[in-house]
Design an enzyme around this catalytic site. Structure first.
Site, mmCIF file in Angstrom:
data_model
loop_
_atom_site.group_PDB
_atom_site.id
_atom_site.type_symbol
_atom_site.label_atom_id
_atom_site.label_comp_id
_atom_site.label_asym_id
_atom_site.label_seq_id
_atom_site.Cartn_x
_atom_site.Cartn_y
_atom_site.Cartn_z
ATOM 1 N N LYS A 1 0.821 -1.215 0.000
ATOM 2 C CA LYS A 1 0.000 0.000 0.000
ATOM 3 C C LYS A 1 0.849 1.256 0.000
ATOM 4 C CE LYS A 1 -4.282 -1.740 1.729
ATOM 5 N NZ LYS A 1 -5.257 -1.842 2.786
ATOM 6 N N LYS A 15 -5.828 -9.756 -6.448
ATOM 7 C CA LYS A 15 -6.973 -9.987 -5.584
ATOM 8 C C LYS A 15 -8.085 -8.987 -5.924
ATOM 9 C CE LYS A 15 -6.478 -7.996 -1.572
ATOM 10 N NZ LYS A 15 -6.540 -7.524 -0.206
ATOM 11 N N LYS A 64 -11.283 -3.558 -2.758
ATOM 12 C CA LYS A 64 -12.144 -2.372 -2.733
ATOM 13 C C LYS A 64 -11.374 -1.079 -2.976
ATOM 14 C CE LYS A 64 -13.272 -3.089 2.104
ATOM 15 N NZ LYS A 64 -12.259 -2.896 3.136
HETATM 16 P P1 TYM Z 1 -10.741 -5.539 4.784
HETATM 17 O O1 TYM Z 1 -11.716 -4.509 5.197
HETATM 18 O O2 TYM Z 1 -9.731 -5.197 3.750
HETATM 19 O O3 TYM Z 1 -11.468 -6.831 4.275
HETATM 20 C C1 TYM Z 1 -12.519 -7.410 5.024
HETATM 21 C C2 TYM Z 1 -12.458 -8.923 4.920
HETATM 22 O O4 TYM Z 1 -12.594 -9.329 3.563
HETATM 23 C C3 TYM Z 1 -11.523 -10.203 3.209
HETATM 24 N N1 TYM Z 1 -11.201 -10.012 1.791
HETATM 25 C C4 TYM Z 1 -11.228 -10.983 0.887
HETATM 26 N N2 TYM Z 1 -11.514 -12.293 0.987
HETATM 27 C C5 TYM Z 1 -11.459 -13.016 -0.154
HETATM 28 N N3 TYM Z 1 -11.129 -12.492 -1.362
HETATM 29 C C6 TYM Z 1 -10.835 -11.182 -1.492
HETATM 30 N N4 TYM Z 1 -10.522 -10.670 -2.687
HETATM 31 C C7 TYM Z 1 -10.878 -10.359 -0.337
HETATM 32 N N5 TYM Z 1 -10.653 -9.045 -0.122
HETATM 33 C C8 TYM Z 1 -10.846 -8.849 1.202
HETATM 34 C C9 TYM Z 1 -10.377 -9.776 4.117
HETATM 35 O O5 TYM Z 1 -9.404 -10.784 4.245
HETATM 36 C C10 TYM Z 1 -11.113 -9.489 5.411
HETATM 37 O O6 TYM Z 1 -11.336 -10.680 6.131
HETATM 38 N N6 TYM Z 1 -7.457 -5.498 8.458
HETATM 39 C C11 TYM Z 1 -8.751 -5.961 8.088
HETATM 40 C C12 TYM Z 1 -9.857 -5.458 8.989
HETATM 41 C C13 TYM Z 1 -9.632 -5.711 10.432
HETATM 42 C C14 TYM Z 1 -9.785 -6.958 11.078
HETATM 43 C C15 TYM Z 1 -9.510 -6.671 12.458
HETATM 44 C C16 TYM Z 1 -10.090 -8.233 10.652
HETATM 45 C C17 TYM Z 1 -9.314 -4.796 11.361
HETATM 46 N N7 TYM Z 1 -9.234 -5.348 12.588
HETATM 47 C C18 TYM Z 1 -9.545 -7.685 13.389
HETATM 48 C C19 TYM Z 1 -10.139 -9.235 11.607
HETATM 49 C C20 TYM Z 1 -9.862 -8.963 12.949
HETATM 50 C C21 TYM Z 1 -9.039 -5.480 6.697
HETATM 51 O O7 TYM Z 1 -8.505 -4.541 6.237
HETATM 52 O O8 TYM Z 1 -10.018 -6.135 6.070
#
Ligand code: TYM
Length: 329
Positions: free
Chosen positions: A115, A197, A200
């Site tokens: 990033k 991947k 968003k």
């Molecule tokens: P975030 O907001 O980027 O994504 C949310 C969840 O979606 C999953 N994900 C995917 N799974 C499959 N294929 C994809 N292309 C794909 N893109 C995203 C992510 O793996 C995630 O599970 N850091 C985390 C948010 C967070 C979090 C936490 C998660 C903050 N604190 C504590 C678990 C526990 C994040 O940015 O997810």
């Protein structure tokens, strides 16, 4: 005494949610809520690690709650809340920054490297520190299991390392959480490029199916998706990564096995398969969006209020213990 294991997960409102978020994370949570004590958070402090439009951020934060509810997360069974409603998250992050996190730990994080590579001078300290706030989210609730997509595995591993270090340097305090990823769908790829991947942050990307895309757009995106050489619909990650990704979406939304999907499209080629997939996704999103539109803002407020109240009880207890250990009055 409630012996259910504790699940924590979250999504950041930094862009519109897409099918990868749904299939990799949210749909998995829905399956877990009966068996575990679940906390599902909207991690809005994580979103501001990159610049956000304040009005859009507020709207997206509430929209994610609606998405949780429309996906089938039941607020009577699972606790849905906002990170910013429980200040213990940011407070614990500060303590872990000081006590247990090394610059060298964070320098290893691949998401940060990815990033930040296009604008090193513009990268916030918060983006670098992001995994520590994530560790705090998880550790505050004595979490046993963290269900996420596979891009978050490294962050959960770091969380375990920080917990171990704190426990060693002070006294046993944190439970060590395990990561849980789906066998299929832990990494849904872009429809334009099976090496990337679905994400968003790729605003307006035609390789990304957003949960709020209009249905004609969805159909067009799927019909334009890249495929591999040959014309046989077959699950083969090495030879046919693009078709395999499309088959995974089909499989997860219909429950049909890869073998059955292959048989259905045997001798028909990619065009017919894409049409079939478009029908599947459009049907799913049509129903999903109808549910989404039926959820009111008042419902969201109510869910968040009780969610924050319950989460706070647990978070306060952990933070109190941590402050005691560190000597913070
Ligand atoms: P975030 O907001 O980027 O994504 C949310 C969840 O979606 C999953 N994900 C995917 N799974 C499959 N294929 C994809 N292309 C794909 N893109 C995203 C992510 O793996 C995630 O599970 N850091 C985390 C948010 C967070 C979090 C936490 C998660 C903050 N604190 C504590 C678990 C526990 C994040 O940015 O997810």
């Amino acid at each position: 005494m409630n012996q259910k294991k504790i699940i924590f997960s979250g999504i950041k409102p930094s862009g519109d949610l897409h099918l990868g978020n749904y299939l990799g994370a949210i749909s998995q949570w829905v399956e877990l809520q009966d068996k575990y004590k679940c906390l599902f958070c909207v991690v809005n402090y994580h979103a501001i690690t990159v610049r956000q439009d304040p009005a859009i951020l507020k709207q997206r934060t509430k929209d994610i709650v609606k998405i949780y509810l429309a996906s089938g997360i039941n607020s009577q069974k699972a606790n849905i809340f906002l990170q910013s409603d429980v200040y213990e998250h940011t407070e614990l992050a500060w303590i872990l920054n000081c006590t247990s996190t090394r610059m060298s730990d964070l320098n290893l994080m691949t998401q940060y490297k990815d990033k930040s590579k296009n604008g090193e001078n513009n990268v916030s300290v918060g983006l670098f520190d992001y995994p520590v706030l994530m560790a705090s989210d998880i550790l505050l609730y004595n979490t046993d299991i963290v269900p996420v997509g596979d891009d978050q595995v490294q962050h959960v591993e770091l969380c375990r390392d920080l917990a171990k270090r704190f426990n060693h340097d002070y006294a046993p305090t944190f439970k060590l959480p395990e990561v849980m990823i789906r066998k299929q769908g832990a990494r849904i790829m872009s429809l334009n490029n099976p090496d990337n991947k679905m994400s968003k942050s790729d605003d307006g990307d035609s390789g990304c199916i957003y949960l709020n895309d209009d249905l004609d757009t969805v159909r067009k995106k799927i019909m334009k998706s890249v495929t591999d050489s040959g014309n046989e619909v077959k699950y083969d990650l090495l030879e046919k990564p693009a078709v395999s990704n499309l088959m995974t979406i089909y499989h997860l939304l219909t429950g049909e096995s890869y073998k059955d999907i292959k048989n259905t499209y045997s001798g028909k080629g990619y065009g017919d398969f894409k049409k079939g997939l478009a029908d599947v996704v459009v049907k799913f999103l049509g129903e999903f969006q109808a549910k989404l539109n039926s959820i009111s803002d008042a419902q969201v407020e109510k869910v968040l209020e009780s969610g924050a109240t319950c989460a706070k009880v647990l978070a306060e207890e952990t933070l109190k213990k941590v402050k005691e250990r560190v000597g913070i009055i």
